[in-house]
Design an enzyme around this catalytic site. Structure first.
Site, PDB file in Angstrom:
ATOM      1  N   HIS A  62      10.248   7.900 -13.754  1.00 22.45           N
ATOM      2  CA  HIS A  62      10.693   9.169 -13.174  1.00 22.45           C
ATOM      3  C   HIS A  62       9.760  10.314 -13.565  1.00 22.45           C
ATOM      4  CE1 HIS A  62      14.519   6.764 -13.387  1.00 22.45           C
ATOM      5  NE2 HIS A  62      14.534   7.155 -12.130  1.00 22.45           N
ATOM      6  N   HIS A  63       8.541  10.011 -13.979  1.00 25.56           N
ATOM      7  CA  HIS A  63       7.656  11.105 -14.402  1.00 25.56           C
ATOM      8  C   HIS A  63       7.327  12.017 -13.220  1.00 25.56           C
ATOM      9  CE1 HIS A  63       4.697   8.466 -12.563  1.00 25.56           C
ATOM     10  NE2 HIS A  63       3.841   9.474 -12.579  1.00 25.56           N
ATOM     11  N   ARG A  64       7.464  11.488 -12.013  1.00 18.84           N
ATOM     12  CA  ARG A  64       7.363  12.294 -10.788  1.00 18.84           C
ATOM     13  C   ARG A  64       8.524  11.880  -9.896  1.00 18.84           C
ATOM     14  NH1 ARG A  64       5.048  15.456 -12.956  1.00 18.84           N
ATOM     15  NH2 ARG A  64       2.823  15.873 -13.108  1.00 18.84           N
ATOM     16  N   LYS A  68       9.507   5.947  -5.412  1.00 22.76           N
ATOM     17  CA  LYS A  68       9.150   5.453  -4.076  1.00 22.76           C
ATOM     18  C   LYS A  68       8.836   3.974  -4.141  1.00 22.76           C
ATOM     19  CE  LYS A  68       7.881   6.571   0.181  1.00 22.76           C
ATOM     20  NZ  LYS A  68       8.685   5.446   0.625  1.00 22.76           N
ATOM     21  N   LYS A  92       0.305   2.472  -8.732  1.00 27.14           N
ATOM     22  CA  LYS A  92      -0.332   2.678  -7.428  1.00 27.14           C
ATOM     23  C   LYS A  92      -0.317   4.158  -7.037  1.00 27.14           C
ATOM     24  CE  LYS A  92       1.028  -0.767  -5.056  1.00 27.14           C
ATOM     25  NZ  LYS A  92       1.828  -1.672  -4.217  1.00 27.14           N
ATOM     26  N   ASP A  97      -3.156   9.318  -6.246  1.00 27.53           N
ATOM     27  CA  ASP A  97      -2.760  10.719  -6.359  1.00 27.53           C
ATOM     28  C   ASP A  97      -1.645  11.086  -5.382  1.00 27.53           C
ATOM     29  OD1 ASP A  97      -2.812  13.232  -7.411  1.00 27.53           O
ATOM     30  OD2 ASP A  97      -4.491  13.947  -6.176  1.00 27.53           O
ATOM     31  N   LYS A 104      11.471   0.004  -6.457  1.00 23.73           N
ATOM     32  CA  LYS A 104      11.477  -1.119  -5.506  1.00 23.73           C
ATOM     33  C   LYS A 104      12.892  -1.644  -5.370  1.00 23.73           C
ATOM     34  CE  LYS A 104       8.218  -3.340  -3.202  1.00 23.73           C
ATOM     35  NZ  LYS A 104       6.926  -2.787  -2.777  1.00 23.73           N
ATOM     36  N   SER A 360       3.035   6.658   3.746  1.00 23.28           N
ATOM     37  CA  SER A 360       4.450   6.997   3.553  1.00 23.28           C
ATOM     38  C   SER A 360       4.577   8.426   3.008  1.00 23.28           C
ATOM     39  CB  SER A 360       5.108   6.035   2.560  1.00 23.28           C
ATOM     40  OG  SER A 360       5.565   4.882   3.222  1.00 23.28           O
TER      41      SER A 360
HETATM   42  P1  NAD Z   1       6.057  -9.412   5.772  1.00 20.37           P
HETATM   43  O1  NAD Z   1       7.411  -9.945   5.548  1.00 20.37           O
HETATM   44  O2  NAD Z   1       5.811  -8.556   6.967  1.00 20.37           O
HETATM   45  O3  NAD Z   1       4.987 -10.592   5.809  1.00 20.37           O
HETATM   46  C1  NAD Z   1       4.835 -11.563   4.837  1.00 20.37           C
HETATM   47  C2  NAD Z   1       4.326 -12.781   5.566  1.00 20.37           C
HETATM   48  O4  NAD Z   1       3.872 -13.757   4.629  1.00 20.37           O
HETATM   49  C3  NAD Z   1       5.387 -13.444   6.412  1.00 20.37           C
HETATM   50  O5  NAD Z   1       4.931 -13.469   7.747  1.00 20.37           O
HETATM   51  C4  NAD Z   1       5.514 -14.837   5.826  1.00 20.37           C
HETATM   52  O6  NAD Z   1       5.752 -15.814   6.820  1.00 20.37           O
HETATM   53  C5  NAD Z   1       4.173 -15.034   5.183  1.00 20.37           C
HETATM   54  N1  NAD Z   1       4.136 -16.032   4.122  1.00 20.37           N
HETATM   55  C6  NAD Z   1       5.047 -16.311   3.179  1.00 20.37           C
HETATM   56  N2  NAD Z   1       4.606 -17.313   2.393  1.00 20.37           N
HETATM   57  C7  NAD Z   1       3.388 -17.672   2.848  1.00 20.37           C
HETATM   58  C8  NAD Z   1       2.422 -18.638   2.461  1.00 20.37           C
HETATM   59  N3  NAD Z   1       2.602 -19.445   1.427  1.00 20.37           N
HETATM   60  N4  NAD Z   1       1.281 -18.721   3.181  1.00 20.37           N
HETATM   61  C9  NAD Z   1       1.064 -17.905   4.228  1.00 20.37           C
HETATM   62  N5  NAD Z   1       1.942 -16.981   4.635  1.00 20.37           N
HETATM   63  C10 NAD Z   1       3.083 -16.854   3.954  1.00 20.37           C
HETATM   64  O7  NAD Z   1       5.659  -8.640   4.435  1.00 20.37           O
HETATM   65  P2  NAD Z   1       4.497  -7.564   4.268  1.00 20.37           P
HETATM   66  O8  NAD Z   1       5.097  -6.225   4.355  1.00 20.37           O
HETATM   67  O9  NAD Z   1       3.334  -7.916   5.122  1.00 20.37           O
HETATM   68  O10 NAD Z   1       4.127  -7.765   2.716  1.00 20.37           O
HETATM   69  C11 NAD Z   1       3.187  -8.743   2.291  1.00 20.37           C
HETATM   70  C12 NAD Z   1       2.748  -8.405   0.881  1.00 20.37           C
HETATM   71  O11 NAD Z   1       2.162  -7.094   0.849  1.00 20.37           O
HETATM   72  C13 NAD Z   1       3.858  -8.369  -0.170  1.00 20.37           C
HETATM   73  O12 NAD Z   1       3.338  -8.777  -1.408  1.00 20.37           O
HETATM   74  C14 NAD Z   1       4.214  -6.886  -0.240  1.00 20.37           C
HETATM   75  O13 NAD Z   1       4.851  -6.517  -1.442  1.00 20.37           O
HETATM   76  C15 NAD Z   1       2.820  -6.284  -0.124  1.00 20.37           C
HETATM   77  N6  NAD Z   1       2.798  -4.892   0.328  1.00 20.37           N
HETATM   78  C16 NAD Z   1       3.393  -4.523   1.488  1.00 20.37           C
HETATM   79  C17 NAD Z   1       3.309  -3.195   1.891  1.00 20.37           C
HETATM   80  C18 NAD Z   1       3.856  -2.737   3.215  1.00 20.37           C
HETATM   81  O14 NAD Z   1       3.584  -1.599   3.594  1.00 20.37           O
HETATM   82  N7  NAD Z   1       4.577  -3.550   3.942  1.00 20.37           N
HETATM   83  C19 NAD Z   1       2.656  -2.255   1.075  1.00 20.37           C
HETATM   84  C20 NAD Z   1       2.055  -2.672  -0.101  1.00 20.37           C
HETATM   85  C21 NAD Z   1       2.117  -4.001  -0.469  1.00 20.37           C
END
Ligand code: NAD
Length: 468
Positions: A62-64, A68, A92, A97, A104, A360
């Site tokens: 909660h430092h900011r 999110k 992140k 910044d 989460k 975002s």
């Molecule tokens: P998503 O649900 O849209 O997509 C994840 C995809 O991975 C799915 O289509 C799933 O079928 C596939 N998958 C699962 N296991 C797999 C495997 N073994 N091999 C190949 N494909 C596989 O989720 P997303 O939003 O794209 O998030 C993906 C990653 O990115 C996560 O680690 C998430 O925390 C990270 N992330 C997402 C965001 C965002 O804006 N959505 C931001 C930062 C980080």
């Protein structure tokens, strides 16, 4: 044995802490997860029976404020996983910044086997639990999409907050990643994948860093494999192709394709949409085990699915020279050491996938301002460019070729503001991470990124003081 995700994040944190003189009590406060709300609630299934659903929201720092972070829907989400993801959000945001703490959420359901009406009931009930305990609000904690959630779920969260939340004027800013039709922002959809590819481009632009890997600078003609074609992976793939990389491999949860000559990824998507599988895609090698794609030849590997994909088991067989962590936590600490000893470079998750939270942040600002970025400036910019063109024509007596004139007279849209601001943020952050890496002789980019985040969060505690 698979490592514990929250321990992994803290391992990286501790490794970086060895290079700072931030006091150990402040370090203890930064690495701790401040609050976790674990809830269970009943939701009526489509057949009228009741399912008891487990959910979490972790606020790491909660430092900011607000905190999110995304909301993950998956059957096996755990409290430790959500805490780890919340911690990554803290670091992140500090790196790029963005003035947020980290959070989460997670709900233990499988969205692939659930009807839209069941998902809506779960989402609204989850949002309602967050409202009751003040774990959501534009100035408190702002969710966004993650694995298994998207614009639709964010819309339901917003609507629930608007109906029940304490703050109706700013209700739009209670969640990001909304559809643009309900005041989301252009460019959020592709932000994480695009940001990861921008990060890669910046890394590949430094001859001093790229030559030791036996590569030339630039993304063009680099052979890229992307694991996962979800929200992040799909847009990372498209951004890489737009920049003339050759996508030689892609995987989904039930299979993978490899073609050393490069895949037509849009045709792959059409094939999968029509047949429900990657199997049988013409001209490419089909791999029934999707994880096998991680070991195929390439220059760049972009894991964009889940955590713990590269471990001590498969790391020795990974051939990529650059690994871009578009997913959160795809490389565990043991694999991290193995890959680095083999000479590979890893662009760490806390920097590489920060594009999502950057955009975002822009969406949150837009919602709080109640006006879009282009609305106040677009016409003015167009008039200013018109005047400039008139003056140029008068002074030189020459007229610009129509295509150059059109370029000059084109007024910026929201997407132009978002894309340029995203690129600017990724560039500035990379410069800082790289500079600290080289200047302090740190082992790698991850240590440098963590160190920068630790010092930023520590300075917030030092300058704001500690209550009471
Ligand atoms: P998503 O649900 O849209 O997509 C994840 C995809 O991975 C799915 O289509 C799933 O079928 C596939 N998958 C699962 N296991 C797999 C495997 N073994 N091999 C190949 N494909 C596989 O989720 P997303 O939003 O794209 O998030 C993906 C990653 O990115 C996560 O680690 C998430 O925390 C990270 N992330 C997402 C965001 C965002 O804006 N959505 C931001 C930062 C980080």
């Amino acid at each position: 044995m698979a490592s514990n995700f929250f321990d992994d994040v803290n391992y990286y944190f501790d490794e970086a802490s060895r290079h700072t003189d931030v006091a150990s009590d402040i370090l203890d406060q930064i690495r701790a997860c401040n609050a976790v709300y674990r809830m269970r609630f009943p939701v009526r299934r489509d057949d009228g029976t009741i399912e008891v659903v487990q959910g979490y929201r972790a606020e790491h720092s909660h430092h900011r404020l607000p905190t999110k972070g995304g909301v993950r829907y998956a059957p096996d989400v755990t409290q430790g996983e959500v805490m780890a993801l919340a911690a990554l959000m803290t670091y992140k945001c500090a790196i790029v910044d963005v003035p947020f703490g980290g959070a989460k959420g997670g709900v233990c359901i499988d969205p692939r086997n659930a009807s839209a009406s069941f998902l809506e009931r779960v989402t609204r009930r989850y949002a309602s639990e967050l409202i009751r305990k003040r774990f959501i609000g534009p100035d408190v904690d702002v969710p966004a999409p993650d694995v298994g959630t998207g614009e639709r779920e964010m819309g339901w969260i917003y609507d629930t907050y608007k109906s029940q939340g304490p703050d109706t004027l700013n209700a739009l800013a209670c969640v990001t990643g909304k559809a643009t039709t309900i005041h989301g922002i252009e460019g959020r959809r592709e932000a994480t994948g695009l940001g990861a590819v921008i990060a890669l481009e910046y890394f590949l632009s430094e001859p001093e860093d790229v030559k030791p890997l036996g590569l030339d600078t630039g993304l063009a003609a680099k052979r890229v494999i992307v694991q996962g074609l979800g929200k992040v992976g799909l847009h990372a793939t498209r951004a890489a192709i737009e920049r003339d990389a050759i996508v030689v491999g892609v995987s989904v949860s039930d299979g993978a394709l490899y073609d050393s000559g490069g895949l037509d990824v849009e045709a792959v998507l059409t094939h999968r949409a029509e047949l429900g599988s990657l199997r049988g895609f013409p001209g490419a090698r089909y791999l029934a085990d999707p994880d096998a794609i991680l070991e195929e030849p390439c220059d760049v590997l972009i894991p964009a699915a889940l955590q713990h994909q590269i471990t001590a088991q498969n790391a020795p067989r990974v051939q990529a020279k650059v690994i871009v962590e578009a997913a959160n936590g795809p490389v565990d600490p043991e694999a991290d050491s193995i890959l680095r000893e083999a000479g590979a470079v890893i662009l760490p998750d806390i920097y590489a996938n920060a594009g999502g939270v950057v955009v975002s942040y822009f969406e949150w600002i837009k919602n709080l301002s109640h006006v879009s970025f282009e609305r106040m400036t677009r016409r003015y910019q167009q008039l200013a460019n018109n005047r400039l063109l008139d003056v140029l024509t008068r002074l030189t007596g020459k007229t610009l070729p129509p295509e150059d004139a059109a370029l000059l007279l084109r007024a910026p849209n929201e997407i132009d503001f978002v894309h340029t601001a995203l690129e600017n943020t990724m560039a500035i952050s990379y410069e800082k991470i790289r500079d600290r890496w080289k200047r302090q002789g740190l082992p790698d980019l991850r240590t440098s990124a963590y160190l920068g985040a630790i010092e930023t969060v520590a300075s917030a505690y030092t300058l704001d003081g500690i209550f009471p």
